[in-house]
Write a protein that holds these residues in place. Structure first.
Motif, PDB file in Angstrom:
ATOM      1  N   GLY A 317      15.274  -0.237   3.824  1.00  0.00           N
ATOM      2  CA  GLY A 317      14.804   0.735   3.161  1.00  0.00           C
ATOM      3  C   GLY A 317      13.554   1.336   4.350  1.00  0.00           C
ATOM      4  O   GLY A 317      13.950   0.668   5.903  1.00  0.00           O
ATOM      5  N   GLU A 318      13.383   2.098   4.418  1.00  0.00           N
ATOM      6  CA  GLU A 318      12.456   3.016   5.453  1.00  0.00           C
ATOM      7  C   GLU A 318      11.100   3.521   4.930  1.00  0.00           C
ATOM      8  O   GLU A 318      10.852   3.839   4.001  1.00  0.00           O
ATOM      9  CB  GLU A 318      13.188   4.243   5.830  1.00  0.00           C
ATOM     10  CG  GLU A 318      14.485   4.303   6.622  1.00  0.00           C
ATOM     11  CD  GLU A 318      14.083   3.424   7.905  1.00  0.00           C
ATOM     12  OE1 GLU A 318      13.591   3.155   8.649  1.00  0.00           O
ATOM     13  OE2 GLU A 318      15.760   2.608   8.473  1.00  0.00           O
ATOM     14  N   GLY A 319       9.969   3.335   6.169  1.00  0.00           N
ATOM     15  CA  GLY A 319       9.030   3.914   5.210  1.00  0.00           C
ATOM     16  C   GLY A 319       8.526   2.700   4.592  1.00  0.00           C
ATOM     17  O   GLY A 319       8.056   1.714   5.053  1.00  0.00           O
ATOM     18  N   GLU A 320       7.307   3.786   4.099  1.00  0.00           N
ATOM     19  CA  GLU A 320       6.490   3.026   2.858  1.00  0.00           C
ATOM     20  C   GLU A 320       7.452   2.331   1.579  1.00  0.00           C
ATOM     21  O   GLU A 320       6.839   1.326   0.926  1.00  0.00           O
ATOM     22  CB  GLU A 320       6.383   3.902   1.791  1.00  0.00           C
ATOM     23  CG  GLU A 320       5.007   4.490   2.420  1.00  0.00           C
ATOM     24  CD  GLU A 320       3.949   4.803   1.587  1.00  0.00           C
ATOM     25  OE1 GLU A 320       4.297   5.774   0.236  1.00  0.00           O
ATOM     26  OE2 GLU A 320       3.007   6.407   2.100  1.00  0.00           O
ATOM     27  N   ASN A 321       8.907   2.779   1.876  1.00  0.00           N
ATOM     28  CA  ASN A 321       9.660   2.331   0.664  1.00  0.00           C
ATOM     29  C   ASN A 321      10.817   0.712   1.039  1.00  0.00           C
ATOM     30  O   ASN A 321      11.202   0.154   1.297  1.00  0.00           O
ATOM     31  CB  ASN A 321      11.467   2.507   0.457  1.00  0.00           C
ATOM     32  CG  ASN A 321      10.167   4.057  -0.190  1.00  0.00           C
ATOM     33  OD1 ASN A 321       9.726   3.906  -1.155  1.00  0.00           O
ATOM     34  ND2 ASN A 321      11.023   5.333  -0.147  1.00  0.00           N
ATOM     35  N   ARG A 322      10.336   0.183   2.620  1.00  0.00           N
ATOM     36  CA  ARG A 322      10.502  -0.838   3.541  1.00  0.00           C
ATOM     37  C   ARG A 322      10.997  -1.627   2.364  1.00  0.00           C
ATOM     38  O   ARG A 322       9.493  -2.270   2.588  1.00  0.00           O
ATOM     39  CB  ARG A 322      10.180  -0.339   4.482  1.00  0.00           C
ATOM     40  CG  ARG A 322      11.040  -1.915   5.969  1.00  0.00           C
ATOM     41  CD  ARG A 322      11.114  -1.292   7.170  1.00  0.00           C
ATOM     42  NE  ARG A 322       9.505  -1.077   7.808  1.00  0.00           N
ATOM     43  CZ  ARG A 322       8.843  -1.554   9.191  1.00  0.00           C
ATOM     44  NH1 ARG A 322       9.886  -1.142  10.578  1.00  0.00           N
ATOM     45  NH2 ARG A 322       7.747  -1.477   9.635  1.00  0.00           N
ATOM     46  N   ALA A 323      11.094  -2.789   3.255  1.00  0.00           N
ATOM     47  CA  ALA A 323      11.411  -4.606   2.377  1.00  0.00           C
ATOM     48  C   ALA A 323      11.734  -5.502   3.386  1.00  0.00           C
ATOM     49  O   ALA A 323      13.033  -5.171   3.966  1.00  0.00           O
ATOM     50  CB  ALA A 323      11.674  -4.345   1.745  1.00  0.00           C
TER      51      ALA A 323
END
Length: 522
Positions: A317-323
């Motif tokens: 993922g990217e940004g705030e959805n990065r895990a």
């Protein structure tokens, strides 16, 4: 003599009583790997029983169990403090908190089970030996799942030097061995002069006969199954252990050189004779799936027509959805990722901070943010290799939870770990022996690779042909034996067996206590 000792132990009060119980717990840990002073348990458990005799209600039993557990688990898991010394400037102050705090939490398990059996307890009665053994067995089972679970080095691992006795783990697991061990360790209590000599010696002989019987049955199993290990191996692996200190592992100035070192060691003569090259947990410090140039470099370490398996971080993922994930990658000769596995059982405070929104603490591993868990356990298909159940780091410590029961049965287990956090402490030695126990329980060979050791291959009978020791740099080319032909009893029923045994022994102890037996009431 036994009666005089018991009387003095029961008569202790105040800080003397607490000190004796705490020290008894510490001494009990000496029975575990790599020290194996098993006879100490014949002193420790009787002392625990005699102090249990004078507890007042369940609260007193809870306190007794917790204090004993505090000592026992400090002795067992003191190595966790070494992880705080890797970055001593940041985490050094946490060392005493980590060692004592973890032991205090783990001490809750014997505390709860002793509190539960206290209402059933009849001080001085011989059958209370059964209640103590059952309480310890149930406490270790609860420790496999309670508070996220931490079944590190159960008591049954005191038998690791005895190949015959270890085979019984294929029937009732290490927790069954722990139950038997506690039962044997309580046996000296039966020699108190207050008991009928005939009953005492009958129970004592019966109890001490258990390990002898298991050794004999285990040797028969070894003789019957060792012939199966002949013929072609399951596969051939190259284990790479560069022994890079933890302080250098994530040093940005050394990362490229460390990776080149892995590749150079992997390419040593004989690479064309192996099916798989295996590196340890997070051996590659880069997100492989996002870096084509890194994958191209790793392709140099792949054996002809084979696979490279390594640990590495993974980002999704990217940004705030990065895990972030602690992952295992399998790559082919073209540098393509052919399989990925994400660690599913994360280490509290090491890979995530429990209740992080409330605690002003960071995890001790490198990188911002917590890791996320993947699904598991899983059976992974990697190219033409036999199906495997991968386990990263301490995922291997959970008995009965290393194989996906709903998927195709794997033919081998693979444990990638990084014990460099724990230096030359007892932790890495215990961790390797735990992996041995999983092989016997499941009837599957296990391949284990640690960045700083201990690395090796364990047969499904728990036998080790060669090792790369702690902080030993080198490679090992080893054949992986095939699994046992028929599934083990434990692999079918798991921890249900030792739990049922514990409950039966507890019920039998209660039944015997209701019978009229000559004993001194305390």
């Amino acid at each position: 003599m036994i009666t005089r000792i018991a009387t003095r132990v029961r008569a202790l009060s105040g800080w003397r009583a607490h000190g004796v119980v705490l020290v008894a717990g510490l001494l009990g840990a000496l029975a575990l790997p790599p020290i194996y002073i098993s006879p100490i348990l014949l002193v420790v458990f009787p002392l625990l029983i005699w102090r249990m005799d004078v507890t007042r209600g369940w609260r007193g039993a809870f306190g007794l169990g917790w204090l004993f557990g505090l000592g026992y688990f400090m002795g067992m898991t003191h190595w966790v403090g070494a992880a705080m010394l890797v970055d001593i400037a940041t985490f050094g102050w946490l060392l005493p908190i980590a060692v004592v705090g973890l032991a205090a939490i783990l001490g809750l398990f014997p505390a709860v089970t002793l509190a539960l059996v206290r209402p059933l307890w009849r001080a001085g009665h011989p059958a209370r030996v059964l209640l103590m053994a059952a309480a310890w067995g149930l406490g270790e089972w609860i420790r496999t799942w309670g508070l996220t679970g931490f079944p590190w080095a159960p008591l049954g691992m005191t038998w690791m030097p005895f190949d015959g006795i270890l085979q019984s783990a294929s029937w009732f697991g290490v927790l069954g061995l722990s139950l038997m061990t506690a039962l044997v360790a309580c046996a000296p209590v039966l020699l108190e002069e207050s008991l009928s000599r005939r009953m005492a010696w009958s129970l004592l002989v019966l109890t001490l006969f258990l390990p002898l019987a298991l050794e004999g049955l285990g040797q028969l199993r070894l003789a019957a199954l060792e012939g199966e290990e002949g013929g072609d191996p399951l596969l051939t692996v190259r284990l790479v252990q560069p022994s890079i200190p933890q302080t250098d592992k994530w040093n940005r100035e050394l990362m490229v050189g460390n990776l080149r070192r892995y590749i150079a060691m992997s390419r040593l003569p004989g690479l064309d004779k192996v099916d798989v090259v295996v590196w340890g947990e997070t051996a590659v410090p880069y997100a492989i799936d996002r870096m084509a140039d890194v994958r191209a470099a790793l392709a140099e370490a792949v054996p002809p027509g084979g696979i490279l398996i390594t640990g590495a971080p993974r980002v999704s993922g990217e940004g705030e959805n990065r895990a972030f994930y602690n992952s295992l990658f399998a790559l082919d000769g073209s540098g393509q990722v052919v399989a990925v596995f994400d660690k599913f059982h994360l280490v509290p405070f090491g890979e995530y901070v429990p209740f992080g929104e409330y605690l002003p603490l960071d995890k001790i591993t490198v990188g911002a943010g917590d890791f996320s868990p993947g699904p598991g356990p899983r059976t992974l298909d990697i190219g033409d290799l036999p199906p495997v159940s991968p386990l990263i780091c301490y995922e291997v410590i959970f008995p009965g939870a290393v194989v996906d029961p709903m998927a195709e049965r794997p033919q081998w287990l693979l444990n990638l770990t990084n014990d460099g956090w724990y230096g030359r402490s007892t932790g890495p030695y215990q961790h390797f022996q735990i992996a041995r126990m999983r092989a016997i329980e499941e009837g599957l060979p296990i391949v284990r690779v640690a960045n700083t050791g201990i690395s090796g291959v364990v047969s499904p009978l728990g036998q080790v042909s060669a090792l790369l020791g702690l902080y030993e740099e080198g490679i090992l080319d080893l054949e992986v034996p095939k699994p046992v032909q028929e599934r083990t009893i434990f692999s079918r029923f798991g921890n249900k067996i030792p739990v049922i045994f514990s409950l039966i022994i507890c019920a039998f102890g209660v039944f015997l206590q209701k019978r009229k037996v000559k004993y001194n009431k305390i």
